[in-house]
Design a protein around this motif. Structure first.
Motif, short mmCIF file in Angstrom:
data_model
loop_
_atom_site.label_atom_id
_atom_site.label_comp_id
_atom_site.label_asym_id
_atom_site.label_seq_id
_atom_site.Cartn_x
_atom_site.Cartn_y
_atom_site.Cartn_z
N LEU A 40 -0.46 33.79 1.97
CA LEU A 40 0.14 32.57 2.92
C LEU A 40 -0.91 32.64 4.22
CD1 LEU A 40 1.69 30.28 3.51
CD2 LEU A 40 3.39 31.61 4.58
N GLY A 41 -1.24 33.84 4.64
CA GLY A 41 -2.02 33.99 5.79
C GLY A 41 -3.41 33.45 5.47
N ILE A 42 -4.16 34.06 4.27
CA ILE A 42 -5.23 33.82 3.89
C ILE A 42 -5.43 32.22 3.63
CG2 ILE A 42 -7.16 33.92 1.95
CD1 ILE A 42 -6.50 36.18 3.53
N LEU A 43 -4.44 31.54 3.12
CA LEU A 43 -4.43 30.09 2.71
C LEU A 43 -4.54 29.34 4.05
CD1 LEU A 43 -1.77 28.38 0.41
CD2 LEU A 43 -2.35 27.19 2.60
N LEU A 44 -3.62 29.55 4.88
CA LEU A 44 -3.38 28.75 6.29
C LEU A 44 -4.91 28.96 7.03
CD1 LEU A 44 0.39 29.16 7.04
CD2 LEU A 44 -0.91 27.15 6.20
N SER A 45 -5.31 30.30 7.15
CA SER A 45 -6.33 30.40 7.96
C SER A 45 -7.63 29.88 7.34
CB SER A 45 -6.82 31.99 7.94
OG SER A 45 -7.87 32.31 8.78
N LYS A 46 -7.86 29.91 6.03
CA LYS A 46 -8.80 29.19 5.18
C LYS A 46 -8.82 27.69 5.53
CE LYS A 46 -12.21 28.09 2.41
NZ LYS A 46 -12.11 26.76 3.17
N LEU A 82 -12.34 26.66 -6.22
CA LEU A 82 -11.71 27.44 -7.30
C LEU A 82 -12.61 28.52 -8.07
CD1 LEU A 82 -10.20 24.42 -9.42
CD2 LEU A 82 -8.83 26.11 -7.86
N ILE A 83 -14.08 28.33 -8.08
CA ILE A 83 -14.96 29.35 -8.63
C ILE A 83 -15.10 30.38 -7.50
CG2 ILE A 83 -17.40 29.75 -8.99
CD1 ILE A 83 -17.82 27.06 -10.07
N PHE A 84 -15.19 30.29 -6.13
CA PHE A 84 -14.98 31.12 -5.21
C PHE A 84 -13.99 32.04 -5.37
CE2 PHE A 84 -14.47 32.82 -0.82
CZ PHE A 84 -15.77 33.54 -0.91
N ALA A 85 -12.86 31.54 -5.50
CA ALA A 85 -11.16 32.09 -5.60
C ALA A 85 -11.29 32.89 -6.88
CB ALA A 85 -10.25 31.07 -5.53
N PHE A 86 -11.54 32.60 -7.88
CA PHE A 86 -11.32 33.24 -9.29
C PHE A 86 -12.45 33.99 -9.63
CE2 PHE A 86 -8.17 29.89 -8.98
CZ PHE A 86 -7.09 30.62 -9.13
N TRP A 87 -13.73 33.70 -9.25
CA TRP A 87 -14.69 34.24 -9.80
C TRP A 87 -15.46 35.37 -8.80
CZ3 TRP A 87 -20.13 33.99 -8.10
CH2 TRP A 87 -20.74 34.76 -8.69
N GLY A 253 -4.31 32.99 -2.02
CA GLY A 253 -4.57 32.23 -0.90
C GLY A 253 -5.75 31.24 -1.00
N MET A 254 -6.85 31.70 -1.48
CA MET A 254 -8.15 31.00 -1.31
C MET A 254 -8.09 29.71 -2.42
SD MET A 254 -10.89 31.96 0.41
CE MET A 254 -11.25 33.08 1.31
N ALA A 255 -7.46 29.95 -3.38
CA ALA A 255 -7.41 28.88 -4.48
C ALA A 255 -6.35 27.88 -3.69
CB ALA A 255 -6.90 29.41 -5.87
N LEU A 256 -5.22 28.02 -3.58
CA LEU A 256 -4.29 27.22 -2.95
C LEU A 256 -4.83 26.42 -1.87
CD1 LEU A 256 -0.94 29.16 -3.77
CD2 LEU A 256 -2.01 27.11 -5.15
N ALA A 257 -5.82 27.07 -0.94
CA ALA A 257 -6.11 26.63 0.34
C ALA A 257 -6.81 25.06 -0.10
CB ALA A 257 -7.06 27.26 0.87
#
Length: 433
Positions: A40-46, A82-87, A253-257
């Motif tokens: 959650l912290g990663i998501l909201l900060s991103k 999505l590429i950044f988050a999962f790859w 966090g990155m993907a859901l942002a």
């Protein structure tokens, strides 16, 4: 007046929270958020770092001018996130654990075993992030001054002072925790603005609005490229990867942002289309301010301005910390906090001084967006664990050359993203021994 009470309360809250955090902060907390941030912290900060003043102004202007063509960029953003988050993030996190990274340049230096790659990366990063410090401060101060809450100079002084204080107190940990508050504020701010603009009866007609201009193919390609590649070139994305507590939290966090980013893009589309229905002869650069001024009840304006004031800090603090931390990347760890604080003060004073005189924003936003892409191909190269330092440096510098050529040929248009990409790819042809 209530507006000054709201502002004072917000400032006390942010600085008080940062002071409280600093009481129990370690060196790692200050430098990289303790490397224990959850999803959650990663998501909201991103999200908070991605949505700034220039985004609000530029997206709304594009929506007013091109209508649904605005989502050409959003398509690229979805792909890029999505590429950044999962790859990319699992690879970055794995390498950062091995190398104990703090800056974007630490990654290529570790992979290539060449410190010159770190120098090149961090030098470009300082320029890119300082660009966005200025855009955040100038854009925010201009809008606040437009509504006569404070003068431009006073708005600038308050914003830079508050951000500087809480970054000095708690560093990257403060940036991430205040981003949680600021992300919620941004969503609240845009929602209130939409609530004041469109009722349910108007909604369908707004969505079916066709603007007078279509997005040209070159701009579509440029926007898609920027949306999909820029995430690979930005220092704060890498620092978030280093700050995450584990790979699972980071990917999630990155993907859901992308979800709140798309929500904001859609809401800004509504504002732009509604403004076009009301007045099709506006300058696209002024649409966001026009909406704030004309489409909501005046009793809401003080609260909107305070929310806007808080929201603009979300990108300013991220960029200020990125600049300061990348300036002092060569300092020893036991002195890094002290030197980073000094660099933060210097960065804020320099940004404030330039912003007093430089007040243009929209064309520079496009250049800044292309500038963010200059490192993207080079960073993808080292994320793939390719270790030739010559190719990395040539790709990074090729992106800069491509940016200059693009501006000379096309001017300040999204099309310049194409020349940045070409320059970066051509740089990969070079191979050092």
């Amino acid at each position: 007046m209530p507006i000054y009470l709201y502002l004072s309360t917000y400032i006390i809250l942010i600085i008080g929270l940062s002071a409280y955090i600093s009481r129990s902060s370690t060196t790692e907390d200050f430098l990289i958020g303790g490397r224990n941030r959850n999803a959650l912290g990663i998501l909201l900060s991103k999200f908070a770092g991605a949505i700034g003043v220039s985004t609000l102004i530029t997206y709304t202007g594009y929506a007013y001018k091109f209508g649904w063509g605005l989502f050409a960029m959003s398509i690229g953003s979805v792909v890029g996130y999505l590429i950044f988050a999962f790859w990319a993030t699992p690879k970055i996190k794995e390498l950062s654990i091995k190398g104990t990274f703090y800056t974007q340049g630490d990654l290529p230096a570790y992979v290539t075993s060449n410190e010159k790659t770190s120098l090149v990366t961090n030098s470009i990063t300082v320029i890119v992030q300082f660009f966005w410090v200025l855009l955040s401060l100038v854009g925010g101060a201009k809008i606040i001054a437009f509504f006569d809450l404070f003068s431009y100079n006073t708005s600038l002084l308050i914003t830079t002072s508050v951000v500087m204080i809480y970054v000095l107190l708690s560093g990257f940990k403060a940036v991430m925790i205040t981003d949680i508050i600021q992300a919620l504020i941004i969503l609240c701010f845009i929602s209130i603005l939409i609530f004041g603009i469109v009722d349910l009866q108007d909604f369908n007609s707004v969505l079916s609005t066709s603007t007078h201009e279509n997005v040209k193919l070159g701009s579509i390609i440029g926007l898609v490229l920027y949306g999909s590649l820029s995430v690979f070139g930005l220092a704060d994305r890498y620092q978030l990867c280093y700050a995450a507590k584990d790979e699972k939290s980071l990917k999630k966090g990155m993907a859901l942002a992308i979800i709140p980013v798309l929500i904001i893009a859609f809401l800004l589309l509504i504002i732009g289309l509604y403004a076009y229905n009301q007045n099709p002869s506006l300058d696209p650069d002024t649409v966001f301010v026009y909406a704030m001024q004309n489409f909501v009840h005046q009793s809401w304006v003080p609260l909107l301005l305070i929310l806007f004031f808080a929201g603009l800090m979300s990108t300013a603090d991220t960029s200020i910390f990125a600049v300061a931390s990348h300036v002092v990347y060569t300092s020893k760890k036991d002195k890094k906090v002290k030197t980073l604080r000094f660099a933060t003060i210097t960065t804020v004073i320099l940004a404030y001084s330039i912003a007093l005189f430089w007040k243009d924003i929209v064309d520079i936003t496009i250049v800044g967006a292309a500038l963010r892409m200059t490192l993207s191909v080079a960073m993808i190269y080292v994320i793939r664990k390719k270790s030739n330092s010559g190719r990395f440096i040539a790709s990074a510098l090729g992106g800069i050359v491509g940016l200059v050529i693009g501006i000379l040929i096309f001017g300040t248009k999204p099309t310049i993203a194409i020349t940045v990409l070409i320059g970066s790819l051509l740089g990969l042809i070079y191979r050092s021994k």
